[in-house]
Write an enzyme that holds these catalytic residues in place. Structure first.
Site, PDB file in Angstrom:
ATOM      1  N   SER A 184      33.110  29.221  68.115  1.00 21.00           N
ATOM      2  CA  SER A 184      32.802  28.846  69.494  1.00 21.00           C
ATOM      3  C   SER A 184      32.601  27.348  69.681  1.00 21.00           C
ATOM      4  O   SER A 184      32.824  26.828  70.764  1.00 21.00           O
ATOM      5  CB  SER A 184      31.567  29.600  69.974  1.00 21.00           C
ATOM      6  OG  SER A 184      30.484  29.433  69.092  1.00 21.00           O
ATOM      7  N   HIS A 212      36.050  34.231  71.891  1.00 18.97           N
ATOM      8  CA  HIS A 212      36.899  33.139  72.369  1.00 18.97           C
ATOM      9  C   HIS A 212      38.376  33.332  72.060  1.00 18.97           C
ATOM     10  O   HIS A 212      39.192  32.482  72.391  1.00 18.97           O
ATOM     11  CB  HIS A 212      36.416  31.806  71.778  1.00 18.97           C
ATOM     12  CG  HIS A 212      35.010  31.491  72.158  1.00 18.97           C
ATOM     13  ND1 HIS A 212      34.669  30.844  73.326  1.00 18.97           N
ATOM     14  CD2 HIS A 212      33.844  31.787  71.541  1.00 18.97           C
ATOM     15  CE1 HIS A 212      33.363  30.735  73.405  1.00 18.97           C
ATOM     16  NE2 HIS A 212      32.831  31.304  72.329  1.00 18.97           N
ATOM     17  N   LYS A 244      34.088  35.485  79.209  1.00 18.26           N
ATOM     18  CA  LYS A 244      34.800  34.254  78.851  1.00 18.26           C
ATOM     19  C   LYS A 244      36.246  34.372  79.337  1.00 18.26           C
ATOM     20  O   LYS A 244      36.495  34.258  80.527  1.00 18.26           O
ATOM     21  CB  LYS A 244      34.633  33.999  77.357  1.00 18.26           C
ATOM     22  CG  LYS A 244      33.180  33.572  77.123  1.00 18.26           C
ATOM     23  CD  LYS A 244      32.704  33.516  75.724  1.00 18.26           C
ATOM     24  CE  LYS A 244      31.235  33.081  75.751  1.00 18.26           C
ATOM     25  NZ  LYS A 244      30.526  33.401  74.544  1.00 18.26           N
TER      26      LYS A 244
END
Ligand SMILES: *Cc1c(COP(=O)(O)O)cnc(C)c1O
Length: 402
Positions: A184, A212, A244
């Site tokens: 991250s 991610h 995300k």
């Protein structure tokens, strides 16, 4: 009656600790965002071009996702009213779980309220006192906290170092090995092609937190496994977040039938919490479909990443080796990372200064992130502003920047 002396009041000492944080350039402040998450927004009342959200695909403010949330609220109301195991598990949640299972190519998927809670729940459900849990040194805090909560014996291997993992596994192996898929704060990838066979050979679970990678990497945004041409098997646990790349909120775990049934019985952060609003599940169903369908968003990210890396190289900026929308610039000290971020902010550009304890000592950095909705002009503005940063100027250690 005044009985407690000042020294014994519970809040005595807090100010002193806060002052120490400020002196170490580690004090954090929130800013107020006016309007939806998007590159051009207003923060603390000022127009700002942001390169710090995790809304990689630009779906947090997508009209189809907004409409799905609105329709979801009309169909389901707002609150779920209960935990999943009571009567809060709606058809909307269930349909999203089936779609996430199909998307990840796994038999089952299970929704959690947040990624933080998913990691706490997975690790504490599968490992306990006396077990060994091994993690990459740079894993997300929620994976480390999950191991603490489980009371297992936590060991950490050097970042992305498969040989280091093998050394820690030793002869006795481990219960679980956990890694971020995309790291991250560094933006690099876990060496899954090496980690998977090691975990399988030693009989350990391999937990991959792909917060991610999902939406961003692999075919249709299937994430880091797919990026490497791998298919997770029954010994793998795939954790993904929905706040995300997918632009909504929540998280899920995908895996075998028995794994998911075990989490439903035993993951305390699943059992003892209210189900997320069903309308959010409807919004995620819409964003999942867009994420899978819109290859142009991933293509656009690749263009932005390539353009940024080329420009940054020409400027001699301290980039790190990242192929993803997370592009850190290494500053070293907290003071320098903060100073850089302040200078950019004066030019109307928002980039987060990431400091310990989020990253290791001495590796404070700017964390630049791209979204498919950034324009070429946005990228140029960023590079122009970065070109003005005093990269070589030493910053006095005692300089008070907060
Ligand atoms: C953001 C993040 C989480 C936590 O997910 P939330 O849904 O925000 O709680 C977990 N793991 C990683 C790697 C993350 O980046």
């Amino acid at each position: 009656m005044e009985t407690s002396s000042r020294e014994h009041r519970p809040d005595a000492g807090l100010r002193e600790q806060l002052d120490q944080l400020a002196a170490a350039h580690r004090y954090r402040r929130r800013r107020v965002l006016d309007g939806p998450q998007q590159p051009r927004s207003r923060l603390d009342g000022r127009p700002m071009l942001s390169f710090c959200s995790n809304d990689y695909l630009g779906l947090a403010n997508h009209p189809e996702v907004i409409r799905a949330l609105q329709r979801g609220a009309e169909d389901w109301g707002v609150g779920s009213g209960a935990a999943h195991l009571v009567n809060g598990h709606s058809r909307a949640h269930h349909a999203l779980e089936e779609e996430l299972a199909a998307f990840t190519g796994r038999p089952r998927a299970l929704l959690f309220s947040t990624g933080y809670m998913a990691n706490l729940g997975i690790i504490s459900a599968l490992a306990g006192r006396g077990d060994k849990v091994i993690q990459d040194r740079l894993n997300h805090a929620s994976l480390l906290d999950g191991a603490q909560l489980s009371r297992a014996n936590l060991r950490r291997y050097p970042h992305a170092d498969a040989a280091g993992l093998e050394r820690l596994l030793g002869d006795e192996g481990a219960r679980l090995v956990a890694t971020d898929g995309v790291f991250s704060m560094d933006g690099d990838l876990a060496p899954l092609p090496e980690l998977m066979p090691i975990a399988r050979r030693t009989g350990a679970w391999l937990l991959v937190d792909d917060a991610h990678g999902l939406g961003v990497l692999g075919r249709g945004g299937r994430g880091t496994f797919d990026h490497f041409g791998l298919t997770p098997d029954d010994d793998c646990i795939l954790m993904g977040t929905l706040g995300k790349g997918f632009g909504t909120f929540g998280a899920f775990v995908a895996g075998s039938e028995d794994l998911v049934e075990t989490l439903i019985q035993r993951a305390r952060s699943y059992v003892f919490t209210t189900a997320s609003p069903p309308a959010v599940a409807e919004a995620t169903r819409a964003s999942l479909a867009i994420a899978e369908r819109d290859d142009w968003r991933r293509e656009r990210l690749r263009e932005l990443i390539a353009g940024f890396r080329q420009g940054a190289e020409q400027l001699g900026l301290p980039t790190m080796d990242s192929p993803t929308p997370i592009q850190p610039l290494l500053a070293g000290t907290e003071a320098r990372a903060l100073a850089w971020s302040r200078m950019l902010e004066e030019r109307g550009i928002l980039v987060g200064a990431i400091r310990p304890p989020t990253v290791p000592e001495g590796t404070a950095r700017l964390r630049i992130t791209f979204s498919a909705t950034h324009s070429d002009e946005d990228l140029d503005r960023l590079l122009d502003a970065l070109a003005q940063l005093p990269m070589a100027d030493p910053i006095a250690k005692d300089e008070h920047l907060d």
